[in-house]
Design an enzyme around this catalytic site. Structure first.
Site, PDB file in Angstrom:
ATOM      1  N   ARG A 109       1.298  -5.216  -5.749  1.00 55.16           N
ATOM      2  CA  ARG A 109       1.398  -6.463  -4.992  1.00 55.16           C
ATOM      3  C   ARG A 109       1.777  -7.518  -6.026  1.00 55.16           C
ATOM      4  NH1 ARG A 109      -2.480  -3.593  -1.611  1.00 55.16           N
ATOM      5  NH2 ARG A 109      -1.402  -3.430   0.382  1.00 55.16           N
ATOM      6  N   ASP A 156       4.740  -4.589   6.408  1.00 51.13           N
ATOM      7  CA  ASP A 156       5.281  -5.871   6.887  1.00 51.13           C
ATOM      8  C   ASP A 156       5.430  -6.922   5.789  1.00 51.13           C
ATOM      9  OD1 ASP A 156       2.545  -6.103   6.693  1.00 51.13           O
ATOM     10  OD2 ASP A 156       2.258  -7.063   8.650  1.00 51.13           O
ATOM     11  N   THR A 211       3.721   3.119   5.557  1.00 47.64           N
ATOM     12  CA  THR A 211       2.316   2.707   5.617  1.00 47.64           C
ATOM     13  C   THR A 211       1.555   3.687   6.502  1.00 47.64           C
ATOM     14  OG1 THR A 211       0.775   1.093   6.586  1.00 47.64           O
ATOM     15  CG2 THR A 211       3.025   0.967   7.358  1.00 47.64           C
ATOM     16  N   GLY A 271       0.827  -1.209   0.000  1.00 45.62           N
ATOM     17  CA  GLY A 271       0.000   0.000   0.000  1.00 45.62           C
ATOM     18  C   GLY A 271       0.858   1.255   0.000  1.00 45.62           C
ATOM     19  N   ARG A 330      -6.270  -0.992   9.150  1.00 42.71           N
ATOM     20  CA  ARG A 330      -6.331  -2.465   9.251  1.00 42.71           C
ATOM     21  C   ARG A 330      -6.581  -2.877  10.703  1.00 42.71           C
ATOM     22  NH1 ARG A 330      -1.813  -5.222   5.552  1.00 42.71           N
ATOM     23  NH2 ARG A 330      -0.396  -4.093   6.892  1.00 42.71           N
ATOM     24  N   ASP A 347      -0.860   2.938   8.265  1.00 44.08           N
ATOM     25  CA  ASP A 347      -1.486   2.201   9.369  1.00 44.08           C
ATOM     26  C   ASP A 347      -0.738   2.315  10.700  1.00 44.08           C
ATOM     27  OD1 ASP A 347      -3.323   1.346   7.482  1.00 44.08           O
ATOM     28  OD2 ASP A 347      -2.238  -0.511   7.058  1.00 44.08           O
ATOM     29  N   ASP A 364       1.295   0.240  11.886  1.00 49.93           N
ATOM     30  CA  ASP A 364       1.080  -1.077  12.506  1.00 49.93           C
ATOM     31  C   ASP A 364       2.366  -1.881  12.680  1.00 49.93           C
ATOM     32  OD1 ASP A 364       1.481  -1.462   9.811  1.00 49.93           O
ATOM     33  OD2 ASP A 364      -0.193  -2.831   9.522  1.00 49.93           O
TER      34      ASP A 364
HETATM   35  P1  ADP Z   1       2.612  -4.345   2.730  1.00 52.16           P
HETATM   36  O1  ADP Z   1       4.070  -4.329   2.440  1.00 52.16           O
HETATM   37  O2  ADP Z   1       1.988  -2.982   2.621  1.00 52.16           O
HETATM   38  O3  ADP Z   1       2.290  -5.061   4.018  1.00 52.16           O
HETATM   39  P2  ADP Z   1       1.682  -6.674   1.212  1.00 52.16           P
HETATM   40  O4  ADP Z   1       1.480  -7.511   2.422  1.00 52.16           O
HETATM   41  O5  ADP Z   1       0.638  -6.696   0.161  1.00 52.16           O
HETATM   42  O6  ADP Z   1       1.897  -5.132   1.540  1.00 52.16           O
HETATM   43  O7  ADP Z   1       3.081  -7.119   0.558  1.00 52.16           O
HETATM   44  C1  ADP Z   1       3.571  -6.482  -0.591  1.00 52.16           C
HETATM   45  C2  ADP Z   1       4.290  -7.488  -1.446  1.00 52.16           C
HETATM   46  O8  ADP Z   1       5.404  -8.045  -0.716  1.00 52.16           O
HETATM   47  C3  ADP Z   1       3.478  -8.706  -1.855  1.00 52.16           C
HETATM   48  O9  ADP Z   1       2.676  -8.469  -2.984  1.00 52.16           O
HETATM   49  C4  ADP Z   1       4.560  -9.721  -2.172  1.00 52.16           C
HETATM   50  O10 ADP Z   1       5.114  -9.499  -3.444  1.00 52.16           O
HETATM   51  C5  ADP Z   1       5.614  -9.385  -1.117  1.00 52.16           C
HETATM   52  N1  ADP Z   1       5.425 -10.302   0.024  1.00 52.16           N
HETATM   53  C6  ADP Z   1       4.494 -10.211   1.000  1.00 52.16           C
HETATM   54  N2  ADP Z   1       4.585 -11.260   1.847  1.00 52.16           N
HETATM   55  C7  ADP Z   1       5.568 -12.050   1.369  1.00 52.16           C
HETATM   56  C8  ADP Z   1       6.142 -13.288   1.767  1.00 52.16           C
HETATM   57  N3  ADP Z   1       5.692 -13.948   2.852  1.00 52.16           N
HETATM   58  N4  ADP Z   1       7.164 -13.797   1.029  1.00 52.16           N
HETATM   59  C9  ADP Z   1       7.625 -13.148  -0.043  1.00 52.16           C
HETATM   60  N5  ADP Z   1       7.119 -11.978  -0.483  1.00 52.16           N
HETATM   61  C10 ADP Z   1       6.113 -11.428   0.202  1.00 52.16           C
END
Ligand code: ADP
Length: 323
Positions: free
Chosen positions: A72, A103, A125, A11, A171, A127, A129
């Site tokens: 993503r 995260d 972010t 995000g 969230r 959030d 969080d």
């Molecule tokens: P944020 O970073 O805002 O928490 P996401 O959780 O959507 O957003 O994660 C962003 C991107 O990071 C995902 O689309 C993916 O490409 C990568 N990612 C997230 N979790 C994992 C994971 N467990 N292993 C590898 N890549 C990950």
């Protein structure tokens, strides 16, 4: 000398551009070549690289969103996807990567670091969080966006003696609701971390109505699942029990946009600068953050395993100030 890559992932948040600027300028200052990677891990896998120079980050410190765009990417979640990412980084001569995100993006960065790419995460972010840092980039701007909306809704609520429920993002984290609720002088703040029941809000409204107050602002965090039926359920209860004229405003993605506040620009500048310094020192698999107004860095695993604590004292204070 290997180049430094930078991407924004997950995000978006206001202040990401200020962080990109800080990373690019610091890296160039120390004589490194920098590649901006478009659309996060998706752009990495599609070789969407562009070399960044000093002027490529000119005139962006004040802009919301991210000039590198974000996305993503499911392919990056697979081992094959990450192996491909390592090969591509190698092909461009990129030995280190700065990842700005939340995260999920940090988890991805950590996995890359285990494959030998030097990675540093910067928290971006709205959030707030992430437990290891007092603030994430974008949170302050989003808080200001919410209080601006509360101010406007307060004007019209007061003209019509209405109750306004304002649903905010965050969230599972109630920080945005709490901070904006306090700064906006809300009568009630509902967050996922506290077990507020619909009856509590009904009772509170009755009390404020009794002392002649006809309008009310209720800030509801999107993750507050303890309120049955969410904003709609709460509106029904307040309409029936308190005979109130209730309106709901869901602020939505407006909270993710806007020019970053001074706080976010300064935070992003400090963290971007620190990220590059860590890479130069040969550090990897770390995240940067802010604790007691000092820039800190920490192992990604350790940072992600920390449980976010909610500021109960601040919440109790908000209750006292809104009697
Ligand atoms: P944020 O970073 O805002 O928490 P996401 O959780 O959507 O957003 O994660 C962003 C991107 O990071 C995902 O689309 C993916 O490409 C990568 N990612 C997230 N979790 C994992 C994971 N467990 N292993 C590898 N890549 C990950």
């Amino acid at each position: 000398m290997k180049a430094i890559g930078i991407l924004t992932s997950g995000g978006d948040a206001p202040g990401m551009n200020a962080a990109i600027r800080a990373v690019v300028r610091t890296a160039i200052y120390y004589g490194y070549k920098v590649y901006g990677i478009e659309r996060g891990y998706a752009g990495l896998l599609e070789k969407d690289f562009r070399e960044m120079d000093l002027s490529s980050v000119g005139d962006i410190i004040q802009k919301g969103g991210t000039v590198l765009k974000s996305s993503r990417c499911d392919e990056f979640r697979t081992e094959e996807g990450r192996a491909k990412a390592v090969e591509i980084l190698e092909e461009f001569g990129v030995g280190s990567l700065v990842v700005i995100g939340g995260d999920g993006s940090f988890t991805g960065a950590n996995k890359l670091s285990q494959l030998g790419v030097h990675t540093i995460g910067i928290p971006g972010t709205i959030d707030n969080d992430l437990a290891y840092t007092d603030y994430t980039i974008g949170f302050d701007t989003a808080t200001n966006t919410v209080i601006d909306a509360i101010g406007k809704l307060r004007d019209t609520s007061s003209s019509h003696d209405r109750v306004n429920i304002i649903e905010v993002m965050g969230r599972r984290c109630g920080d945005l609701a709490l901070f904006a609720g306090i700064a906006g002088g809300a009568e009630s703040i509902i967050v996922p971390e506290m077990d507020t029941k619909t009856e509590d809000i009904v009772k509170k409204l009755k009390t404020t109505q009794k002392r002649g107050k006809k309008h009310s602002i209720i800030v509801l965090a999107e993750g507050a699942e303890n309120i049955e039926g969410g904003a709609l359920g709460l509106r029904s209860a307040l309409t029936i029990e308190d005979k109130a004229d209730v309106r709901i405003t869901v602020l939505g993605h407006v909270q993710r946009g806007g020019s970053p506040s001074a706080f976010d620009r300064i935070l992003a500048s400090r963290l971007g600068n620190k990220a590059v310094e860590l890479l130069i020192e040969g550090k990897s698999g770390r995240v940067v953050g802010i604790k007691d107004n000092k820039v800190i860095d920490m192992d990604i695993d350790e940072a992600l395993s920390m449980k976010k604590t909610f500021d109960d004292d601040l919440y109790e204070m908000a209750k006292i100030l809104s009697i």
